[in-house]
Design a protein around this motif. Structure first.
Motif, mmCIF file in Angstrom:
data_model
loop_
_atom_site.group_PDB
_atom_site.id
_atom_site.type_symbol
_atom_site.label_atom_id
_atom_site.label_comp_id
_atom_site.label_asym_id
_atom_site.label_seq_id
_atom_site.Cartn_x
_atom_site.Cartn_y
_atom_site.Cartn_z
ATOM 1 N N VAL A 46 0.878 -1.161 0.000
ATOM 2 C CA VAL A 46 0.000 0.000 0.000
ATOM 3 C C VAL A 46 0.914 1.209 0.000
ATOM 4 O O VAL A 46 1.622 1.470 0.969
ATOM 5 N N ARG A 47 0.935 1.909 -1.125
ATOM 6 C CA ARG A 47 1.800 3.084 -1.265
ATOM 7 C C ARG A 47 0.957 4.328 -1.113
ATOM 8 O O ARG A 47 -0.161 4.384 -1.605
ATOM 9 N N CYS A 48 1.492 5.340 -0.425
ATOM 10 C CA CYS A 48 0.763 6.584 -0.174
ATOM 11 C C CYS A 48 1.471 7.756 -0.840
ATOM 12 O O CYS A 48 2.683 7.932 -0.677
ATOM 13 N N GLU A 49 0.692 8.539 -1.562
ATOM 14 C CA GLU A 49 1.183 9.721 -2.281
ATOM 15 C C GLU A 49 0.725 10.976 -1.548
ATOM 16 O O GLU A 49 -0.452 11.096 -1.204
ATOM 17 N N ARG A 64 -3.096 10.081 -0.611
ATOM 18 C CA ARG A 64 -3.904 9.155 -1.414
ATOM 19 C C ARG A 64 -3.139 7.839 -1.421
ATOM 20 O O ARG A 64 -2.012 7.771 -1.892
ATOM 21 N N CYS A 65 -3.763 6.793 -0.881
ATOM 22 C CA CYS A 65 -3.101 5.497 -0.757
ATOM 23 C C CYS A 65 -3.783 4.480 -1.666
ATOM 24 O O CYS A 65 -5.004 4.508 -1.836
ATOM 25 N N SER A 70 -7.321 -1.871 -3.401
ATOM 26 C CA SER A 70 -8.156 -0.789 -2.881
ATOM 27 C C SER A 70 -7.418 0.535 -3.010
ATOM 28 O O SER A 70 -6.206 0.573 -3.169
ATOM 29 N N SER A 71 -8.172 1.613 -2.947
ATOM 30 C CA SER A 71 -7.557 2.934 -2.919
ATOM 31 C C SER A 71 -8.390 3.809 -1.997
ATOM 32 O O SER A 71 -9.609 3.685 -1.942
ATOM 33 N N PHE A 72 -7.714 4.673 -1.227
ATOM 34 C CA PHE A 72 -8.405 5.473 -0.217
ATOM 35 C C PHE A 72 -7.569 6.695 0.114
ATOM 36 O O PHE A 72 -6.397 6.782 -0.251
#
Length: 90
Positions: A46-49, A64-65, A70-72
């Motif tokens: 899970v990478r977060c920007e 934004r992960c 999934s994306s959240f």
């Protein structure tokens, strides 16, 4: 009443081979399920920007992960304002 036909050699071989294939198919399906139970899933990340430094009312930065299907959006505090991995595996 139904009339019974004598079992021919060809009929016997057809039935015997069908029965043998069915039992082998059932056994291989059982073995496959048992083998799959020991396989570990592939790890995903899970990478977060980073999106905004002031995007969260509770403090922290808005990210934004995405990953693992999934994306959240998340408010995360205590991390530098750059890309990072939130989780290594799901």
């Amino acid at each position: 009443m139904t009339e019974r036909h004598p079992l021919t050699r060809r009929g016997f071989l057809t039935r015997a081979s069908a029965l043998a294939l069915a039992s082998v198919g059932a056994a291989s399906g059982l073995g496959r399920r048992r083998a799959d139970a020991h396989v570990k899933p592939k790890p995903c990340r899970v990478r977060c920007e980073p999106i905004s430094r002031a995007g969260c009312a509770c403090g922290g930065n808005l990210y934004r992960c995405s990953g693992c299907g999934s994306s959240f959006h998340a408010c995360i505090d205590g991390r530098p304002f750059r890309w990072f991995c939130l989780r290594r595996a799901c």
